[in-house]
Scaffold this motif. Structure first.
Motif, short mmCIF file in Angstrom:
data_model
loop_
_atom_site.label_atom_id
_atom_site.label_comp_id
_atom_site.label_asym_id
_atom_site.label_seq_id
_atom_site.Cartn_x
_atom_site.Cartn_y
_atom_site.Cartn_z
N ARG A 111 -5.57 -13.59 7.87
CA ARG A 111 -5.17 -12.30 7.33
C ARG A 111 -5.71 -12.10 5.93
O ARG A 111 -6.32 -11.08 5.61
N LEU A 115 -8.54 -9.33 4.54
CA LEU A 115 -8.25 -8.37 3.47
C LEU A 115 -9.17 -8.57 2.28
O LEU A 115 -9.63 -7.60 1.66
N ARG A 144 -3.24 -8.49 -2.18
CA ARG A 144 -1.95 -9.19 -2.15
C ARG A 144 -0.81 -8.25 -1.78
O ARG A 144 0.12 -8.62 -1.07
N VAL A 147 -1.08 -7.64 2.14
CA VAL A 147 -1.32 -8.71 3.13
C VAL A 147 -0.13 -8.89 4.09
O VAL A 147 -0.29 -9.31 5.22
N HIS A 148 1.06 -8.54 3.65
CA HIS A 148 2.21 -8.75 4.52
C HIS A 148 2.69 -7.46 5.19
O HIS A 148 3.82 -7.35 5.66
N SER A 149 1.77 -6.48 5.24
CA SER A 149 2.07 -5.21 5.91
C SER A 149 3.41 -4.62 5.48
O SER A 149 4.32 -4.45 6.30
#
Lengths: 214, 896, 386
Positions: A111, A115, A144, A147-149
């Motif tokens: 991931r 990105l 950053r 990245v965690h949606s």
């Protein structure tokens, strides 16, 4: 919601609604309460009255520790002063939110890697923040933040410390990525140019919100 | 770009682990020196603590009974409450026990023992008392010993060397050995050290004569047991009886119970039967009580040492606290970002506690090794003191006792975590980056200052109250000044808390002198509202200064008291005692023929002799001194606390039922003038009335002083322990000394000057360790000051930038720090000096008095205190200046 | 006769072991009155006075009282036991008692051995104890009263034929017995002196109670067992040295069910041959002794038992062939150990030997009980004996 500091109201009966994928610019003079509003949205500050809901969850009903967990999952931040973690490499910085969430290493790498490519920082993946320019750092910060949606990205003057070329790049990235990933974006800014990448604009004046367009 | 949303599988432990790996360890790697310094400082505290504990242990462990040579423990010991046991007790005992072959208690072994503590003769002018080390010469039935050797599966039999040498002569080694008067067995350690073999000669002074002993062999042992101590020598019992003038007498009988009766009900039954069989002839003590007696004797001394060593550890704790706190400040921005990213407060706190624990582990491990190395030195110091003051011991090296090492290690880790608690809490309270960037305070509200003041005052009051508590008494009369120590603890802490408040006062005073200097004005302005960091630094300095100052007061008072006492006591010109009396438990005597010859020397105008005997009293042991009470009084050698009301006690015709006692005796057994005591003697109990109480700093166990003639009669001896001679006018003490040394090679002869010097030297030696610890304490407090200032500066980033923007030079900024440090140090020192007087008073009048029973003349060592008062603030300022100079280089908030 | 244990004083000088019989072709030198170091030598024709001569003889260098026996409990328990009290003088008579401690004397040393065999389980425990004369050990010279540590052997109220024995073996076992002689004491040897070697001082006075009734108690661990049985007691007095050619001896004391006893010893030379001083002696029901020389009996073995402790190989069981004085014919007996492991390991003295309770079989039938002693099979004996 409304919020007071000491005895003076900073936010008076502010009401806002944001849809997923929607980009909102939040403008206004300094001291108008934009930062306070942003902090309330991000669960950093708590309104005296009213509620804040993100994806159905009410931030005002949960305590500090829970708020941290929520920030971990649902919110991404981009700061004026970048705030990359100095001891981590670019890649590790970007992977960090995933690390917090307990994602397996292989997945994390994948991931983050994709990105980083997307923000054109793939070739600097192993560098330390001290070696990067402002624009490079902000690009990592954006990676950053996404990245965690998260459900929403809160960007506080993201181009405040960048030159015009870098600013343009950053704004373009924000626009593209938030659209692609259907993440909402709240952009606090002074700059007209920045406001233009958003579909809506609201202005804060003395603690009151006015729709400008959208 | 489309990435699926991610589930949260977070757990606190996992996140903390991440924080530890990716942040803490990387910071340490990036700044290895800083981490190393912290570890070293902590390990110093641990090392000092452990070394003292090991030294204490080694000193007591060397006081073993003979049975341990047989790798076993005596189940019971029979001794005489006073004097020695007649060896006819053995036959009586056997008869009274009347054991049948089928008895379950059959198989009890009786090991009669004669014991003499002696030293090698002097070689030229050697070092003072106690420098030569003592030997314990044990007389035991060598024939019966064969049975144990077989039982215990010793590696070698006792007579192997002798029988090998005798093989050519057709055997008969045992028979010939038994006939010899001077054959002795030594330990392998001694043989190796001194290069001794079978047939080598070893000369020792027994009583007043040098005696030549011949090595007959090496004491056998087992390969799985430690070797016999180097100071142990074994002889055939009747030979030692003759050699030491103890014909027909024994020091004790050690009893080994048979296998089935070593525990539980059968052991108690056998013990009862043994006591009944012994009856009035002696007292029966169980095996533990002998070791316990040694422990009791030195308990006061060892406890004091342990407490001092705890101090070292506490000081390490303080440093860790300061350092971790500073680290929190340094890494604040990072923590803020982490918080923004969604790391929970609890996760941050846990990571910091882990960091503290890791420091503790590293510091503890290094500290344990360092402590063991240090112990080799402290053992020597401690055992020399114990040797001089208490009992003979010859500790060579301290082993690394696993229990102690583990304890010290765990203590280090525990203290580290404790020290890290507050900083970890502070770190956890760091707000997320957004708020923090706006300058929303360092988090962690400052505690209510009024509450602080109340707490501080409360602790001080509590300290005063505790100072009036009675001591804890243990069996055998030794005491522990628990109230005193707690009072000291609370007092220092309370004063430390109030130190912060005093800073404001000092700052105000400083303001008076700061109108013309920018750095000074700035410095005192900071201290007008001192932060908790300022307070901690000041408190640390106050604690260190007050403890150092308090100890100086105690030591100064001691010196004064002892010198005055010595001046009183030592009035004679020449003193003589057996040259073997190197240790406090050596009771070698001067025979009647020798002392009569000496006292009738034409150079002598007046003389006194003292006989000293150990006696069991009140569950512990004391000594009885027989001297000419008239001589003492005439020469005004007594330092009276309670002078006798009538002169009868000094008249030998009237003083058979009277005595005077030392202050320690009176304190320990809680008796006063007019009390009656019953003293055990070989001829039965004697009732004595206490007529007076005198001061004696050479004794903390208790002495009962009676007329020598009576004591000699009760104990059936005409020998004495020491002599004091007053010479005729015109006689040269040095010449007399030289002459007596030449004609009595077995006696130690001192002139008045020399003896005074020796006594003072022994006293100073006792305090050697405390000096070292004090120095460490002060150094550490200064280090703490430095660390604190560094962190304070780090916090004031914004101000620094502004100052530079305003045009202040680097030297100027260094000056600000220096003045701030100086004011802090001054405040801490001033408070410390004041409280050191209080602490000194506590040490003198409460702790020392209750533990040892001595009344001291207070003396304030002005020079030492003045030195302290100057050195500490100046050093503080110097440290602060250095910090300021390099702290001015700190990068400001703006990142590139 | 009981030969034994000079070897137990491995570190001290050995002393001689007396003979009980005068074999036919054995011609020793005439006896001296004193040994070189001043000890008396037992002379022929000595008039024994009892109970005094049951006691100690300090003018002589070496003395022992040696008891072995078989004991039976109410529940078919069976024990074999041994108790031995040795006395050895370190200084000759003229130097004794000259000053020095009386409680810890250096002029005389005692050694005590005890062993107990539990026949049913085969458990064998033993102990050795060395003690110097004084409080820890002594022997009266006015009657039988000898003590080493807690072990005691004494005459009852000055009597001639009743004794008590008390001994314990470490803390594991012990016995307390009353002994009553069933026959008068036997004095072995020609003219009351027993000789086992050719030297002019090798002689002993040899007194034996070959059959004593024992009553008392045996303790094993916590159990106390009332017992009864038969005991054999030897008392030897001598001052002598040993000869070089001897490697050791085998000895047996047999008590037959018909009320008679045999005492036999075979001295073994280094080359393996039987020494001419060996002898066998019968004792009849009245206590009269009949002697046979070395050539008149045979001591052989059926097998071998190897000790794992000392490595020695003991020839067991024993096959003994000797003439019966009553019938005149040659009889063969097997002396079968009640347990093989009855070796005393000599932990204190350094020399192991075998001393064990046996049953006596004739043509497969048990006809009595015996004690057998085998010495010199574990190496150090020779050196120790010199």
């Amino acid at each position: 919601m409304s919020r007071k500091y000491d005895l003076s109201p900073v936010l008076r009966d502010v009401s806002l609604r944001l849809f997923s994928g929607e980009r909102l610019a939040l403008t206004g003079p300094s001291g108008s309460g934009k930062t306070t509003l942003l902090n309330c949205l991000g669960g950093i500050d708590r309104p005296d009255s009213g509620s804040v809901l993100i994806g159905g969850e009410d931030l005002t009903r949960i305590d500090g520790e829970e708020l941290a967990m929520l920030r971990r999952r649902k919110i991404g931040n981009v700061f004026q002063f970048f705030h990359l973690l100095p001891t981590l490499s670019v890649r590790e910085n970007v992977e960090f939110p995933l690390l917090l969430l307990g994602v397996a290493p292989a997945q994390r790498r994948e991931r983050a890697g994709s990105l980083l490519e997307r923000v054109k920082m793939g070739h600097r993946a192993e560098a330390l923040p001290s070696r990067l320019s402002g624009g490079e750092m902000q690009r990592c910060a954006i990676a950053r933040a996404l990245v965690h949606s998260p459900r929403v990205i809160l960007a506080d003057e993201p181009t405040g410390n960048l030159d015009s070329v870098n600013s343009a790049n950053i704004l373009e990235l924000l626009q593209e990525l938030s659209g692609e990933m259907e993440t909402a974006l709240v952009l606090v800014t002074h700059s007209e140019e920045a406001a233009r990448i958003c579909q809506r604009e609201v202005r804060m004046r003395d603690g009151v919100l006015e729709e400008v367009r959208g | 770009m489309n990435l699926k949303p991610v589930e949260d599988r977070g757990g606190t432990a996992r996140v903390s682990g991440v924080l530890l790996r990716q942040f803490t360890l990387r910071h340490w790697r990036g700044q290895p020196l800083r981490a190393l310094l912290l570890v070293l400082l902590l390990s110093l505290g641990v090392a000092v603590f452990l070394s003292i504990r090991l030294a204490n242990r080694a000193a007591v462990a060397s006081f073993t009974n003979f049975a341990s040579v047989l790798s076993t423990q005596a189940d019971a010991t029979i001794g005489a409450p006073a004097g020695l046991l007649p060896d006819s007790v053995l036959e009586t005992l056997r008869q009274n026990m009347a054991v049948k072959g089928t008895d379950i208690s059959a198989g009890m072994e009786l090991i009669p023992i004669v014991e003499v503590v002696c030293a090698p003769p002097r070689s030229g002018e050697d070092g003072g008392i106690g420098a030569r080390g003592s030997f314990t010469l044990i007389g035991v039935d060598l024939v019966a010993l064969q049975n144990f050797a077989a039982d215990q599966k010793m590696e070698r039999r006792w007579f192997e060397e002798a029988s090998q040498a005798d093989e050519q002569n057709g055997g008969g080694a045992l028979g010939r050995l038994l006939g010899r008067r001077n054959a002795v067995y030594c330990s392998g350690k001694l043989a190796a050290k001194e290069g001794l073999r079978v047939g080598s000669l070893l000369v020792l002074v027994v009583n007043d004569q040098p005696v030549s002993l011949e090595i007959a062999g090496i004491i056998p042992g087992r390969s799985d047991q430690p070797e016999s101590p180097a100071g142990l020598l074994v002889m055939d019992l009747p030979a030692l009886q003759e050699l030491s003038g103890k014909v027909g007498l024994l020091d004790r009988i050690e009893c080994l119970f048979p296998k089935g009766a070593r525990q539980g009900a059968s052991r108690d039954a056998l013990l009862t039967r043994l006591r009944a069989a012994v009856g009035e002839a002696g007292s029966v003590r169980t095996g533990e009580s002998r070791l316990a007696a040694a422990e009791l004797m030195t308990r006061g001394f060892r406890l004091n040492l342990t407490i001092l060593s705890l101090l070292a550890l506490l000081v390490g704790l303080y440093l860790i606290f300061q350092a971790l706190d500073a680290a929190v400040v340094r890494r604040r921005s990072e923590i803020a970002v982490l918080r923004a990213l969604g790391v929970r407060g609890s996760e941050v706190r846990r990571a910091w506690l882990w960091e503290a624990a890791l420091l503790g582990v590293a510091g503890g491990a290094v500290g344990v090794l360092g402590g063991w190395a240090l112990a080799q030195g402290t053992v020597r110091a401690v055992s020399q003191t114990v040797n001089s003051l208490y009992y003979a011991n010859n500790t060579e090296a301290a082993g690394l006792h696993p229990g102690e090492a583990a304890g010290a290690f765990l203590l280090a880790v525990g203290c580290s975590v404790l020290a890290g608690w507050f900083p970890a809490k502070r770190a956890a309270a760091t707000p997320p980056a957004q708020l923090w960037a706006q300058g929303a305070g360092p988090g962690g509200a400052e505690a209510d200052s009024a509450l602080r003041t109340w707490v501080g005052c409360g602790l001080l009051f509590g300290a005063v109250g505790l100072a009036f508590c009675s001591p804890l008494t243990f069996s055998g009369g030794s005491r522990f000044a628990l109230g005193g120590y707690l009072s000291a603890f609370f007092g220092v802490i309370g004063a430390g808390i109030l130190a912060g408040d005093s800073l404001r006062l000092v700052a105000w005073l400083a303001a008076r002198f700061s109108r013309h200097s920018a750095p000074r004005q700035l410095a005192q302005s900071h201290l007008r509202v001192p932060t908790s960091r300022h307070r901690w630094a000041a408190a640390g300095l106050l604690c260190a200064v007050s403890m150092t100052g308090g100890m100086s007061v105690l030591v100064g008072s001691f010196e004064r008291s002892v010198s005055e006492w010595i001046a009183h006591l030592l009035q004679a010109d020449v003193y003589l005692t057996s040259d073997s009396n190197q240790a406090a438990t050596a009771y070698n005597r001067i025979s009647s023929s020798s002392w009569r010859k000496i006292t009738s020397d034409p150079a002598v105008s007046d003389w006194d002799a003292m006989l000293l005997v150990p006696v069991e009293f009140g569950g512990g042991s004391i000594r009885v001194a027989g001297t000419s009470l008239d001589f003492y009084q005439r020469r005004r050698q007594f330092s009276w606390l309670k002078e006798p009301l009538s002169a009868e006690v000094f008249d030998r015709k009237q003083n058979e039922g009277r005595c005077v006692v030392s202050e320690s005796f009176a304190e320990r057994f809680r008796v006063g003038r007019g009390a009656r005591i019953r003293l055990p003697t070989p001829k039965g109990e004697r009732a004595l009335e206490i007529e007076g109480i005198y001061t004696d700093y050479g004794d903390d166990q208790g002495i009962v002083m009676v007329e020598r003639g009576h004591l000699q009669e009760w104990f059936g001896t005409s020998a004495v322990s020491s002599l004091s001679l007053v010479l005729k006018a015109g006689e040269d003490p040095e010449a007399v000394r030289a002459q007596m040394r030449a004609s009595h090679p077995g006696l130690a002869v001192f002139t008045n000057v020399h003896l005074r010097g020796e006594v003072m030297r022994i006293f100073r030696q006792t305090f050697a360790i405390t000096y070292a610890l004090e120095a460490i304490g002060v150094a550490v407090a200064l280090a703490g000051l430095g660390i604190t200032l560094a962190s304070i500066l780090a916090e004031r980033r914004a101000e620094l930038t502004t100052l530079r923007a305003l045009g202040m030079s680097r030297t100027g900024i260094a000056g600000v720090a220096a003045w701030e440090g100086a004011i802090l140090a001054l405040g801490g020192t001033a408070g410390g000096l004041i409280s050191s007087l209080g602490l000194g008073a506590l040490l003198i009048f409460v702790i020392n008095k209750q533990t040892f029973g001595w009344t001291l003349q207070p003396a304030i060592p002005l020079r030492a205190l003045l030195l302290l008062g100057v050195v500490v603030p100046v050093s503080g300022a110097a440290v602060a200046w250095v910090v300021g100079r390099y702290g001015a280089e700190l990068p400001s908030d703006v990142t590139k | 006769m009981k030969i034994s244990l000079p070897l137990l004083f491995a570190i001290a000088s050995a002393w001689g072991y007396p003979l009980a019989a005068a074999p036919v072709n054995f011609l020793p030198q005439p006896l001296l009155k004193e040994t070189e170091d001043g000890f008396r030598v037992p002379q022929p024709g000595y008039q024994f006075v009892f109970p005094r001569d049951h006691g100690s003889h300090p003018d002589f260098k070496v003395e022992w009282w040696y008891l072995t026996g078989h004991l039976f409990g109410p529940d078919k328990e069976r024990f074999g036991f041994q108790a031995t009290f040795f006395r050895k003088a370190n200084t000759p008579p003229r130097e004794q008692g000259s000053g020095g401690s009386k409680t810890f004397r250096s002029d005389e040393v005692f050694l005590f051995h005890a062993a107990l065999l539990e026949v049913e389980s085969g458990r064998f425990i033993h102990t050795e104890r060395l003690a110097r004369s004084g409080w820890d050990a002594n022997a009266s010279s006015s009657g039988l009263s000898v003590r080493v540590g807690e072990a005691r052997l004494s005459a009852v109220d000055g009597q001639e034929d009743r004794f008590t024995l008390d001994a314990s073996i470490r803390a594991e076992a012990g016995f307390s017995l009353k002994l009553e002689a069933q026959k008068p004491v036997v004095v072995f040897g020609k003219d009351g002196v027993s000789r086992k070697g050719e030297s002019a001082t090798a002689a002993s006075w040899y007194l034996t109670f070959p059959r004593m009734q024992a009553r008392g108690e045996v303790r094993v661990k916590e159990r106390l067992i009332p017992v009864e049985g038969l005991v054999w007691m030897d008392h030897e007095i001598s001052s002598s040295q040993l000869t070089e050619e001897q490697a050791g001896w085998d000895w047996a004391g047999i008590q037959f069910e018909d009320g008679r006893e045999i005492m036999v010893y075979r001295l073994r030379r280094k080359d393996g041959a039987t020494d001419s001083a060996s002898a066998l002696s019968w004792v009849d029901r009245e206590g009269k002794a009949t002697y046979y020389g070395a050539s008149e009996f045979q001591w052989e073995t059926n097998g071998v038992w190897r000790s794992s402790e000392s490595g020695a190989k003991y020839p067991l069981p024993v096959r003994l062939k000797a003439p019966d004085p009553v019938t005149g014919s040659l009889v063969e007996w097997i002396l079968e150990p009640l347990s093989n492991q009855q070796e005393l390991d000599g932990a204190v003295s350094g020399v192991p030997y075998w001393e064990g309770a046996c049953r006596v079989l004739r043509e497969g039938r048990e006809v009595g009980s015996a004690y057998v002693e085998l010495t010199g099979y574990a190496g150090a004996l020779g050196r120790a004996l010199r």
